[in-house]
Design an enzyme around this catalytic site. Structure first.
Site, mmCIF file in Angstrom:
data_model
loop_
_atom_site.group_PDB
_atom_site.id
_atom_site.type_symbol
_atom_site.label_atom_id
_atom_site.label_comp_id
_atom_site.label_asym_id
_atom_site.label_seq_id
_atom_site.Cartn_x
_atom_site.Cartn_y
_atom_site.Cartn_z
ATOM 1 N N ASN A 51 29.956 48.553 42.309
ATOM 2 C CA ASN A 51 31.202 48.875 41.616
ATOM 3 C C ASN A 51 31.047 50.068 40.684
ATOM 4 O OD1 ASN A 51 31.565 45.334 41.310
ATOM 5 N ND2 ASN A 51 32.558 46.636 42.820
ATOM 6 N N HIS A 136 40.361 36.887 38.127
ATOM 7 C CA HIS A 136 38.911 36.728 38.032
ATOM 8 C C HIS A 136 38.532 35.443 37.297
ATOM 9 C CE1 HIS A 136 34.740 37.756 36.786
ATOM 10 N NE2 HIS A 136 34.737 38.398 37.937
ATOM 11 N N GLU A 179 45.059 40.797 37.040
ATOM 12 C CA GLU A 179 44.160 41.947 37.114
ATOM 13 C C GLU A 179 44.969 43.170 37.514
ATOM 14 O OE1 GLU A 179 40.250 41.451 39.088
ATOM 15 O OE2 GLU A 179 40.821 39.359 39.376
ATOM 16 N N SER A 183 39.416 42.226 42.181
ATOM 17 C CA SER A 183 38.008 42.535 42.408
ATOM 18 C C SER A 183 37.531 42.242 43.816
ATOM 19 C CB SER A 183 37.136 41.752 41.410
ATOM 20 O OG SER A 183 37.362 40.357 41.528
ATOM 21 N N ASP A 208 43.583 42.494 33.067
ATOM 22 C CA ASP A 208 42.166 42.814 33.171
ATOM 23 C C ASP A 208 42.036 44.075 34.022
ATOM 24 O OD1 ASP A 208 39.472 42.995 33.717
ATOM 25 O OD2 ASP A 208 39.319 41.098 34.777
ATOM 26 N N HIS A 211 38.222 46.820 37.102
ATOM 27 C CA HIS A 211 37.942 47.657 38.263
ATOM 28 C C HIS A 211 38.796 48.916 38.327
ATOM 29 C CE1 HIS A 211 35.223 45.036 40.688
ATOM 30 N NE2 HIS A 211 35.709 44.122 39.866
ATOM 31 N N LYS A 242 31.574 49.003 35.532
ATOM 32 C CA LYS A 242 32.090 49.594 36.762
ATOM 33 C C LYS A 242 32.149 51.112 36.600
ATOM 34 C CE LYS A 242 33.029 45.215 37.847
ATOM 35 N NZ LYS A 242 32.552 44.075 37.045
#
Length: 396
Positions: A51, A136, A179, A183, A208, A211, A242
């Protein structure tokens, strides 16, 4: 009396994977020569599971910044942020992150997981928390640690989210938890839908951006900026593991919310602070993210090459254009045989099994970074094609 350790057994399927010689977890990387490659089992192979999207973990500028901080401030801070563990370096990073993410304030913690756990202090007994089913594990752990009622909606299903919001009692507070870029599949949150529903019902949005921060949007601020909806996100968590190429995490939002978390979040209060080297590396990475948009363009170009190549091979790949994509394998043994086959072909990918994915799903997760050349992406595709011909995975 029952032995409480009697439950400490690995699933039977893990034993079967080990017996078949295809156990895919905790494989040690022996060297990281760079250029999108690593050394495992004495072989130099393509890393197709990282990542480190902007390929900053090996950047000399991050290494030099970390080394300077290490020599000047030591290997660790030996204290929590609230007591003796706050550095001027932490505060400088927080100020720059808040500006970058267009929030009033930010709080830096030691990991991305910890950043999400810190959110639990926002989830009070009078609140209802509405979480995407693909959120997540760290977000769900935060929800369980909090005192709010947790209700899950089907992944990106705005119809069900609307129903759940309509069912929230008027005296309760509502928080939508999601998110920005998910992910496992690399798909994006339907933030336009979430923002519209949240505004209609007076709910808050917590996202979140582990990523997507550093990767998406004109300025690299993440999925919210990509959608033109940065102001629709009330609280945003990020990780430095990441796009930032190091370790650590942060929560950003309104100043009064961040001040509240500093004094109320047990995950932040009772943990040692981020070491100087990681803090300095993250601050340097932020400067690179701001100043070198070509890194984002490079990884997104590699992502498009990977995704279009997989579609050409017959895999059903959802739209999205992000650097992470997952291939359905059907069952765990097939998945791990596919992983082992890729490794034989010189490509290291990721196996995603429960509890990382829901139900009994088994996925191969591939990802590319700014370090991957077009030729290397083609090598990944050639390896997938070769192994698919032998293992015959499910493609729809």
């Amino acid at each position: 009396m029952t032995d409480p350790f009697s439950k400490c057994r690995l699933p039977e399927e893990f034993e079967a994977l080990a017996a078949a010689g295809v156990y895919p977890f905790y494989l040690p990387v022996e060297e990281r020569p760079g250029g999108g490659e690593v050394v495992v089992r004495g072989r130099r192979v393509l890393m197709a599971g990282s990542n480190d999207y902007l390929a900053l973990s090996d950047d000399p500028r991050l290494k030099e910044a970390g080394e300077r901080a290490l020599r000047r401030l030591g290997a660790g801070n030996s204290g929590s942020r609230a007591l003796n563990g706050t550095l001027a370096l932490h505060q400088g990073l927080e100020e720059e992150l808040a500006i970058f993410l267009d929030h009033e304030a930010a709080m830096v913690v030691s990991t991305g997981y910890q950043a999400n756990l810190a959110l639990n202090a926002l989830f009070g007994p009078g609140d209802v928390l509405l979480a995407d089913r693909h959120a997540h594990a760290s977000l769900i752990d935060a929800a369980r640690l909090g005192q709010a009622q947790l209700r899950r909606y089907r992944h990106n299903d705005m119809g069900q989210l609307a129903e759940l919001l309509e069912a929230v009692e008027p005296e309760s507070g509502a928080i939508v938890l999601t998110e920005g870029m998910f992910s496992v599949g690399g798909d994006l949150c339907d933030l336009p839908g979430v923002a519209k529903l949240a505004a209609r019902h007076g709910a808050r949005v917590v996202m979140d951006s582990a990523h997507d921060a550093g990767l998406l949007g004109a300025g690299g601020r993440g999925a919210a900026e990509h959608h033109g909806l940065q102001s629709a996100v009330d609280v945003q968590s990020v990780t430095f593991s990441k796009c930032f190429g190091t370790l650590g995490g942060a929560v950003a939002g309104p100043r009064h919310v961040i001040d509240y978390l500093r004094h109320s979040s047990r995950a932040a209060l009772f943990s040692a602070s981020l070491p100087p080297a990681c803090t300095a590396a993250a601050l340097t990475a932020l400067g690179i993210i701001r100043g070198e948009p070509e890194r984002r363009r490079a990884v997104l170009s590699a992502a498009e090459r990977l995704r279009s190549g997989l579609v050409a091979l017959g895999f059903a790949i959802p739209a999205g254009g992000t650097p992470t994509v997952s291939l359905r394998m059907g069952d765990a043994l097939t998945c791990c045989r596919f992983w082992a086959g890729l490794l034989e072909e010189g490509v290291l990918a990721n196996v995603m099994l429960p509890p990382a994915v829901p139900g009994r799903a088994a996925l191969i997760r591939l990802s590319v970074t700014a370090a991957h050349t077009g030729g290397q992406v083609d090598r990944i595709l050639a390896a997938v094609a070769a192994v698919a011909a032998r293992v015959a995975p499910i493609k729809d």
